[in-house]
Design an enzyme around this catalytic site. Structure first.
Site, PDB file in Angstrom:
ATOM      1  N   ASP A  51     -22.012  13.951 -19.582  1.00  0.00           N
ATOM      2  CA  ASP A  51     -21.039  14.887 -20.144  1.00  0.00           C
ATOM      3  C   ASP A  51     -21.706  15.817 -21.154  1.00  0.00           C
ATOM      4  OD1 ASP A  51     -18.201  15.797 -20.865  1.00  0.00           O
ATOM      5  OD2 ASP A  51     -19.000  15.134 -22.801  1.00  0.00           O
ATOM      6  N   TYR A  56     -22.508  22.246 -27.556  1.00  0.00           N
ATOM      7  CA  TYR A  56     -23.576  21.340 -27.936  1.00  0.00           C
ATOM      8  C   TYR A  56     -24.929  22.055 -27.972  1.00  0.00           C
ATOM      9  CZ  TYR A  56     -20.016  17.848 -26.646  1.00  0.00           C
ATOM     10  OH  TYR A  56     -18.860  17.122 -26.544  1.00  0.00           O
ATOM     11  N   LYS A  82     -17.285  21.573 -20.486  1.00  0.00           N
ATOM     12  CA  LYS A  82     -16.039  21.941 -21.145  1.00  0.00           C
ATOM     13  C   LYS A  82     -15.872  23.455 -21.180  1.00  0.00           C
ATOM     14  CE  LYS A  82     -16.429  17.696 -23.796  1.00  0.00           C
ATOM     15  NZ  LYS A  82     -17.830  17.354 -23.476  1.00  0.00           N
TER      16      LYS A  82
END
Length: 327
Positions: A51, A56, A82
């Site tokens: 994930d 990030y 995401k």
């Protein structure tokens, strides 16, 4: 805990997932070689769910994960990312890099519109090097992130982001849609408002904080929505224990009532000779709604530790006492 999630419609390739925030330099710098090594070790250890998110490392995590994905058979893993932010050059503007030690020098832009979602996924596809996604979460539509703008962002996400992801799901480019948030009532509101496959619940269904039992879990069962548990250590206190000066809860100093509750859990662990960390990792899987748990890691030794804790035998008497203590 690394076996296939057989009861999952999404079909996670492993129940224990690798959270790629750490290789995006969350809290500390991580070199390219270190990131490659930790991803290799996670895969070798049996982790098959990875994930990530544009946030990030401001794109760095996706780039590094994408490089790794090109070294393995893509069909052997589940990959999620995401939507809700895309990256732009700051063009001289000062950027607050927050918790990221050495991110890409790009500026994240919140955008939950239809077009913004498509832009976000186009960038993610380029960084990851994949055309289709197993699972995409609508990211950080909560009060903690948006404050007074939360209501506007929620409506924008339903009318824009969800609609874009749903179109891609119908076209077969996305297998599943989820929402990833820190607040269980917000997640509950989402699954009532649209047709989701999964909720990534951060920190609200853990050994220490079961608040999702009051709203999210009953509604998820009703709607047939799978739960992915993250933040199982509540940002640190269940990993370090209460005796550590570095213990944190929700990324800050733990309040006294949280420390007291954690101490009660530690005492039960001690009586049954169960490592606190093993209990924290295995707790969510007691609920059949939980299809996977994702652990953020950036050090090779953490891979080995977490895999061992996930396999640690825990007697039923431990869980019975824990439930009776209502901690």
């Amino acid at each position: 805990m690394t076996s296939d999630s057989s009861g999952s419609r999404i079909g996670f390739a492993s129940r224990l997932g690798f959270g790629a925030s750490g290789i995006g330099t969350l809290y500390r710098d991580v070199t390219e070689a270190q990131a490659a090594d930790v991803l290799d070790k996670a895969y070798e250890g049996g982790m098959r769910y990875f994930d990530t998110a544009p946030l990030y490392g401001h794109g760095l995590s996706e780039l590094r994960l994408g490089r790794f994905l090109r070294t393995i058979d893509r069909k052997t893993v589940t990959v999620s990312t995401k939507a809700g932010r895309y990256m732009v050059p700051p063009y001289g503007e000062t950027v607050d890099y927050g918790l990221w030690a050495s991110p890409l020098r790009l500026k994240p832009v919140f955008d939950y519109t239809y077009a913004g979602t498509m832009r976000s996924l186009e960038q993610s596809a380029s960084r990851l090097g994949i055309a289709d996604f197993d699972l995409v979460y609508i990211h950080d539509v909560d009060r903690f992130t948006h404050g007074d703008a939360y209501e506007r962002r929620f409506n924008e996400a339903i009318e824009g982001c969800y609609r874009a992801l749903d179109d891609l799901r119908k076209a077969g480019h996305i297998k599943a849609i989820g929402v990833g948030v820190n607040e269980s009532d917000v997640a509950t509101r989402f699954i009532k408002a649209c047709s989701l496959d999964a909720v990534m619940m951060a920190g609200r269904y853990t050994l220490l904080d079961r608040s999702a039992e009051a709203d999210l879990l009953p509604e998820a069962q009703k709607q047939g929505v799978e739960i992915v548990a993250v933040g199982v250590f509540n940002s640190g206190i269940l990993a370090t224990g209460t005796g550590s000066s570095a213990a944190t809860y929700d990324y800050g100093a733990p309040p006294p009532e949280i420390v007291e509750r954690a101490k009660k859990i530690e005492a039960i662990c001690k009586r049954h000779n169960v490592p606190l960390q093993a209990a924290a990792i295995q707790f969510p899987f007691r609920n059949p709604l939980v299809s996977a748990a994702v652990l953020g890691m950036s050090r090779v030794e953490r891979i080995e530790q977490n895999l061992a804790w996930a396999k640690t035998a825990i007697p039923e008497s431990f869980w019975t006492e824990l439930d009776e203590a209502v901690v």
